[in-house]
Design a protein around this motif. Structure first.
Motif, PDB file in Angstrom:
ATOM      1  N   ALA A 153       0.819  -1.210   0.000  1.00  0.00           N
ATOM      2  CA  ALA A 153       0.000   0.000   0.000  1.00  0.00           C
ATOM      3  C   ALA A 153       0.852   1.259   0.000  1.00  0.00           C
ATOM      4  O   ALA A 153       0.350   2.348   0.273  1.00  0.00           O
ATOM      5  N   TRP A 154       2.132   1.107  -0.319  1.00  0.00           N
ATOM      6  CA  TRP A 154       3.052   2.248  -0.322  1.00  0.00           C
ATOM      7  C   TRP A 154       3.712   2.373  -1.692  1.00  0.00           C
ATOM      8  O   TRP A 154       4.080   1.371  -2.293  1.00  0.00           O
ATOM      9  N   ALA A 155       3.841   3.598  -2.170  1.00  0.00           N
ATOM     10  CA  ALA A 155       4.536   3.875  -3.430  1.00  0.00           C
ATOM     11  C   ALA A 155       5.626   4.913  -3.182  1.00  0.00           C
ATOM     12  O   ALA A 155       5.427   5.859  -2.416  1.00  0.00           O
ATOM     13  N   TRP A 156       6.760   4.729  -3.849  1.00  0.00           N
ATOM     14  CA  TRP A 156       7.913   5.598  -3.644  1.00  0.00           C
ATOM     15  C   TRP A 156       7.813   6.844  -4.524  1.00  0.00           C
ATOM     16  O   TRP A 156       7.485   6.758  -5.714  1.00  0.00           O
ATOM     17  N   ASP A 157       8.066   7.989  -3.917  1.00  0.00           N
ATOM     18  CA  ASP A 157       8.123   9.243  -4.659  1.00  0.00           C
ATOM     19  C   ASP A 157       9.563   9.731  -4.665  1.00  0.00           C
ATOM     20  O   ASP A 157      10.090  10.105  -3.604  1.00  0.00           O
TER      21      ASP A 157
END
Length: 544
Positions: A153-157
């Motif tokens: 549920a996490w995406a890298w920016d």
């Protein structure tokens, strides 16, 4: 038809859900729109429902077909304009229909100006409007939370060198409702639409508004406790007990603030509770006390498990324990699940029986467009799929396109009267065309007529809309219960099986009712003989 001024109109109401992409295309582009809804309001009103709920029509990149909003206070040109929306509200009210719209407040699109600014730096004015976290020392996400659409549920920016939370698609970042400014922006959004005359909101994923501030990992869920009510069986989302990524206590105070906004307009809210283990408990918390939302719906009747008499009795026993002060809204189908005639392999008689049951239970009722036609789930080939959820989990889970295909209005017209475009956004199956509205209007046994009669029966007997409910019993396939208010009492029994059954009617001076919806009467032997899926309905007035 004038609207009444009853502030509790929602209690026991029948609400008709419209999925605008698939209801009626007015401009020939193959996609439904707001003017198309206006055109078909006479059909909706003919069913006798009290309100419409319109799924999202806001500006959106349509990665999740409108549930990824890039502007909260406008209409996507695909669906029309604000002027079209205003005309829709006026027309619906003219037909005696209240208007509820879908607000998606837990997340936005990654193309929303708020998120574009938020991701631009760690110090901008909206830096904390979304849920951001530093990585763990090894560069991995801060915890084990999973997305409903699969994967972390996490995406890298890379710009902020942080992760952002997305409980759904990576293009749907979660808003940070711990931030007071975000809450105020949400209240301003609600006021914008209330000022335009809407009567209330359906609140998407109402229990996802807050996550744990400490970002603690969720514990595992034992296999025997897993179900597919929220996510398909093949989704690893079902492997966790979701203690920390949703269902947080801060939500109670936020809902009180939101209710204060609603109260200023005499408006209402219906929340969607997405939780596979504690849904009814959450429903009870969010709808109790008269200071949060008026009603919520859970997924007890939207999963794959058959609705047996015993299971329904168990659900109401649990409701009495954990949501005594709350108010539930029941639905058998919606835009996210396999249509219930297919999900439970229902015969025409079973379809009628389940509608009669739903309209006799305590609670409000949502009907999904096409349900009144008995539409089965459509088979959509992989090459025609639009739903990213189905594409990701094909073929074990085929996604939600099968319940979202266009409405069928006239069997003899192109695309069954939905559109004059060469091609519609989803294909219309041949199995639906023969069930079109025009084909059913002159067929006395068609589902649409039972829907109208059953809804009219509920309205003619206010005890079914707002009365208390007790004495719930399951004996074999027969479910029975009593509804009562200050004026009347009704005994309800329904055979939820394919084999005949008999029951002893209640003692006392009861009047058999419901002949128009095939309710059985006591026989010469004093018993009520129920055919498959047949109800028995008996009424007695108080103080007569």
């Amino acid at each position: 038809m004038a609207l009444n001024d009853d502030p509790d109109w929602w209690r026991g109401a029948v609400i008709y859900q419209i999925y605008p992409r698939s209801f009626q295309d007015s401009n020939g582009d193959g996609v439904g729109d707001l003017p198309g809804i206006i055109r078909r309001l006479p059909h909706v009103a003919s069913l006798g429902v009290d309100a419409i709920w319109i799924s999202p029509f806001f500006p959106s990149p349509m990665k999740d077909f409108g549930y990824d909003i890039s502007e909260y206070c406008d209409v996507d040109p695909l669906f029309g304009s604000l002027a079209d929306f205003d005309a829709l509200v006026e027309a619906a009210h003219g037909w005696g229909l209240r208007v509820m719209i879908d607000l998606v407040l837990s997340h936005s699109s990654d193309r929303h100006p708020w998120f574009i600014e938020s991701r631009s730096s760690r110090t901008n004015p909206r830096a904390d409007w979304y849920v951001w976290s530093d990585p763990r020392p090894d560069g991995t996400p801060p915890n084990n939370w999973l997305s409903i659409f699969g994967g972390p549920a996490w995406a890298w920016d890379p710009g902020r060198e942080q992760y952002f939370l997305h409980n759904f698609l990576a293009s749907q970042p979660d808003l940070n409702l711990h931030c007071e400014a975000v809450q105020q922006a949400i209240f301003d959004t609600a006021r914008f639409w209330l000022d335009r005359g809407v009567d209330g909101f359906r609140l998407d994923t109402i229990n996802f508004y807050f996550c744990d501030k400490e970002f603690r990992s969720n514990p595992p869920l034992p296999p025997e406790e897993r179900n597919d009510n929220i996510a398909p069986r093949v989704n690893p989302y079902n492997h966790q007990l979701h203690l920390y990524d949703k269902n947080q206590p801060e939500n109670i105070d936020f809902l009180r603030k939101f209710r204060a906004v609603l109260n200023g307009y005499g408006a209402i809210a219906l929340g969607e509770v997405g939780d596979a283990q504690s849904d009814l408990e959450i429903l009870g918390q969010y709808t109790s006390g008269g200071d949060k939302v008026q009603m919520c719906y859970a997924f007890d009747f939207l999963g794959s498990a058959p609705l047996t008499a015993a299971r329904i009795a168990q659900v109401y026993e649990r409701l009495d324990r954990v949501a005594e002060e709350g108010w539930v809204c029941w639905a058998l189908s919606n835009h996210d699940v396999v249509r219930h005639p297919t999900r439970w392999s229902l015969s025409p008689a079973a379809l009628r029986g389940f509608l009669t049951l739903t309209l006799c239970l305590k609670g409000t009722v949502c009907l999904y467009q096409g349900e009144e036609l008995g539409l089965p789930e459509a088979e959509v080939p992989f090459e025609a799929l639009q739903d990213p959820y189905g594409i990701a989990f094909w073929p074990e889970f085929k996604g939600r396109d099968g319940c979202r295909t266009p409405m069928v209005w006239a069997a003899e017209d192109l695309h069954a009267g939905f559109s004059r475009a060469p091609r519609t956004w989803l294909p219309i199956p041949e199995t639906h065309i023969g069930l079109a509205v025009t084909a059913q209007e002159h067929a006395p046994e068609a589902p649409i007529h039972h829907y109208r009669r059953a809804i009219a029966f509920r309205h003619a007997n206010p005890v079914l809309a707002r009365g208390a409910m007790d004495a719930v019993r399951a004996e074999g396939n027969v479910l029975s219960f009593r509804r009562h208010d200050a004026a009347a009492e009704m005994f309800v029994a329904i055979n939820l099986g394919e084999t005949p059954a008999a029951l002893v009617p209640p003692e006392g001076d009861w009047l058999p009712v419901g002949a128009e919806i095939n309710a059985a009467r006591p026989g010469a032997d004093g018993l009520v003989h129920l055919g498959p899926w047949q109800p028995s309905l008996m009424l007695r007035r108080k103080g007569a």
